[in-house]
Design a protein around this motif. Structure first.
Motif, PDB file in Angstrom:
ATOM      1  N   LEU A 128       0.909  -1.340  -0.203  1.00  0.00           N
ATOM      2  CA  LEU A 128       0.059   0.429  -0.201  1.00  0.00           C
ATOM      3  C   LEU A 128       0.803   1.181  -0.597  1.00  0.00           C
ATOM      4  N   MET A 129       1.105   2.169  -0.892  1.00  0.00           N
ATOM      5  CA  MET A 129       2.292   3.125  -0.887  1.00  0.00           C
ATOM      6  C   MET A 129       0.888   4.464  -0.601  1.00  0.00           C
ATOM      7  N   VAL A 130       0.737   5.100   0.371  1.00  0.00           N
ATOM      8  CA  VAL A 130       0.430   6.342   0.863  1.00  0.00           C
ATOM      9  C   VAL A 130       0.896   7.216   0.161  1.00  0.00           C
TER      10      VAL A 130
ATOM     11  N   ILE B 286       3.646   1.880   2.887  1.00  0.00           N
ATOM     12  CA  ILE B 286       4.704   3.076   2.033  1.00  0.00           C
ATOM     13  C   ILE B 286       4.925   4.559   2.374  1.00  0.00           C
ATOM     14  N   ASP B 287       5.130   5.175   2.829  1.00  0.00           N
ATOM     15  CA  ASP B 287       4.887   7.122   3.189  1.00  0.00           C
ATOM     16  C   ASP B 287       5.419   7.502   1.844  1.00  0.00           C
ATOM     17  N   THR B 288       5.519   8.577   1.398  1.00  0.00           N
ATOM     18  CA  THR B 288       6.039   9.406   0.171  1.00  0.00           C
ATOM     19  C   THR B 288       5.797  10.298   0.513  1.00  0.00           C
ATOM     20  N   ALA B 289       6.417  11.730  -0.384  1.00  0.00           N
ATOM     21  CA  ALA B 289       6.885  13.030   0.031  1.00  0.00           C
ATOM     22  C   ALA B 289       5.460  13.814  -0.191  1.00  0.00           C
TER      23      ALA B 289
ATOM     24  N   VAL C 194       8.650  -7.269  -5.271  1.00  0.00           N
ATOM     25  CA  VAL C 194       7.405  -7.120  -5.823  1.00  0.00           C
ATOM     26  C   VAL C 194       7.026  -6.428  -6.900  1.00  0.00           C
ATOM     27  N   GLY C 195       6.406  -7.697  -7.997  1.00  0.00           N
ATOM     28  CA  GLY C 195       6.150  -7.478  -9.599  1.00  0.00           C
ATOM     29  C   GLY C 195       5.235  -6.725  -9.848  1.00  0.00           C
ATOM     30  N   GLU C 196       4.172  -6.602  -9.024  1.00  0.00           N
ATOM     31  CA  GLU C 196       3.032  -5.521  -8.980  1.00  0.00           C
ATOM     32  C   GLU C 196       3.152  -4.818  -8.144  1.00  0.00           C
ATOM     33  N   ALA C 197       3.680  -3.953  -7.266  1.00  0.00           N
ATOM     34  CA  ALA C 197       2.839  -3.604  -6.320  1.00  0.00           C
ATOM     35  C   ALA C 197       3.754  -1.808  -6.905  1.00  0.00           C
ATOM     36  N   PRO C 198       3.378  -0.697  -6.431  1.00  0.00           N
ATOM     37  CA  PRO C 198       1.826  -1.256  -5.381  1.00  0.00           C
ATOM     38  C   PRO C 198       0.117  -1.230  -5.715  1.00  0.00           C
ATOM     39  N   HIS C 199      -0.258  -2.736  -5.301  1.00  0.00           N
ATOM     40  CA  HIS C 199      -1.080  -3.262  -5.585  1.00  0.00           C
ATOM     41  C   HIS C 199      -2.233  -1.728  -5.160  1.00  0.00           C
ATOM     42  N   ASP C 200      -2.117  -1.192  -4.296  1.00  0.00           N
ATOM     43  CA  ASP C 200      -3.168   0.589  -4.137  1.00  0.00           C
ATOM     44  C   ASP C 200      -2.249   1.201  -3.748  1.00  0.00           C
ATOM     45  N   VAL C 201      -3.047   2.095  -4.474  1.00  0.00           N
ATOM     46  CA  VAL C 201      -2.264   3.453  -4.397  1.00  0.00           C
ATOM     47  C   VAL C 201      -3.629   4.549  -3.197  1.00  0.00           C
ATOM     48  N   LEU C 202      -2.665   4.990  -2.424  1.00  0.00           N
ATOM     49  CA  LEU C 202      -4.496   5.342  -1.300  1.00  0.00           C
ATOM     50  C   LEU C 202      -4.044   7.125  -1.216  1.00  0.00           C
ATOM     51  N   LEU C 203      -4.965   7.859  -1.078  1.00  0.00           N
ATOM     52  CA  LEU C 203      -4.959   9.611  -0.745  1.00  0.00           C
ATOM     53  C   LEU C 203      -5.071   9.211  -0.239  1.00  0.00           C
ATOM     54  N   VAL C 204      -4.408  10.428   0.349  1.00  0.00           N
ATOM     55  CA  VAL C 204      -5.295  10.929   1.836  1.00  0.00           C
ATOM     56  C   VAL C 204      -5.631  12.456   1.678  1.00  0.00           C
ATOM     57  N   LEU C 205      -6.702  12.354   1.766  1.00  0.00           N
ATOM     58  CA  LEU C 205      -7.154  14.607   1.815  1.00  0.00           C
ATOM     59  C   LEU C 205      -8.197  14.818   3.414  1.00  0.00           C
TER      60      LEU C 205
END
Length: 317
Positions: free
Chosen positions: A119-121, A204-207, A231-242
């Motif tokens: 999960l990439m945030v 995974i936290d991102t800037a 991990v071949g298909e990473a990220p499986h989810d990109v979560l946008l926090v609002l």
């Protein structure tokens, strides 16, 4: 026909009711004034309703969709009483949310076929991104998952420090490097560590910088590319926090981030203490991205899986 089902757990529902109290009170005080002295839904009531929805941060385009649907009810019925408006409005909003949010999830779960689930945030600084990650880690750990965090927001020392506090509090591993390190390198190390530890979930936290969309796009693309080496298909989810309390500014953030990277789900935070809960409806509809989580309080348990039925029930209760 009503969309609503009694599938709510009482404790979570009480928290949701309380978190949406200001939004609900503001909305219905305006609606009560709009129909005062009226017995049927006419053009004046619809005009007032349109204004109320827009001022409740539902957004212009979504508001027009809702009004069009209610106008159909009016045209199909020779007489539509104002007393019926609440139920019709409630069902039309639930129907609208159903077009994007198909699930009825009430627990924090991930697909069991993927391991580790990455999960990439993403999201700008100040929206509650780090807090959301910490609360997600807590909830997933409660479900029995082995969770690893990655501090790939390396441009702010505070971001790394805050994530470490949450990792210690929740009791999960945090992979980090020095401030100014390559974010993709941190993501790579995090996934390698997760694989070696047989982890179930990697977050995974991102800037959160938006001053240059091209740089943001390049950075997130690089992070994704490097993660896929492990991990071949990473990220499986990109979560946008609002941040839900910012109302229309949250729309602009969503626009910027969806232009910079492929966002697959949303978390809307800080819905407690604000009258802008309608933003959840508008953002979900306009961007056709499912809302996965909502924040309705400061406590560690106050991040909830978004359930459209529960949300609309609390909003109209």
């Amino acid at each position: 026909m009503s969309f609503f089902k009694k599938l709510f757990s009482s404790e979570k529902k009480e928290t949701l009711d309380k978190g949406l109290e200001q939004s609900k009170t503001s909305f219905f005080s305006k609606l009560t004034k709009a129909v005062a002295g009226k017995t049927k839904v006419d053009d004046a009531v619809l005009d007032n309703l349109e204004e109320i929805l827009i001022s409740s941060d539902v957004g212009v385009n979504t508001t027009l969709k809702i009004i069009t649907r209610i106008e159909k009810h009016v045209s199909d019925n020779k007489y539509l009483g104002t007393g019926e408006l609440n139920e019709i409005l409630r069902n039309e909003i639930a129907s609208l949310l159903s077009e994007t949010n198909s699930g009825e999830a009430t627990e924090f779960v991930i697909p069991i076929t993927t391991k580790p689930y990455v999960l990439m945030v993403v999201g700008v600084n100040g929206v509650g991104k780090t807090t959301t990650i910490g609360k997600l880690a807590h909830q997933f750990k409660k479900q029995g998952y082995n969770v690893v965090l990655g501090a790939a927001d390396t441009f702010r020392a505070a971001a790394i420090d805050q994530l470490q506090v949450w990792a210690d509090r929740v009791g999960v591993l945090l992979v980090k490097q020095q401030m100014g390190s390559d974010p993709a390198s941190v993501a790579f190390d995090t996934l390698q560590s997760a694989v070696s530890q047989n982890a179930d979930i990697v977050i995974i936290d991102t800037a959160g910088r938006l001053h240059n969309k091209v740089n943001l796009m390049n950075e997130l693309t690089k992070v994704k590319r490097v993660m896929q080496k492990v991990v071949g298909e990473a990220p499986h989810d990109v979560l946008l926090v609002l941040d839900g309390s910012t109302g229309q500014n949250a729309f602009e953030q969503a626009k910027q981030f969806t232009a910079a990277t492929e966002v697959t789900s949303l978390a809307v935070t800080k819905l407690d203490g604000t009258a802008k809960g309608g933003v959840v409806i508008g953002i979900s509809d306009q961007f056709q991205i499912p809302v996965k989580y909502i924040g309705v309080g400061e406590g560690i348990e106050d991040l909830q899986v978004f359930n459209k039925y529960e949300f609309v029930d609390s909003f109209f209760k």
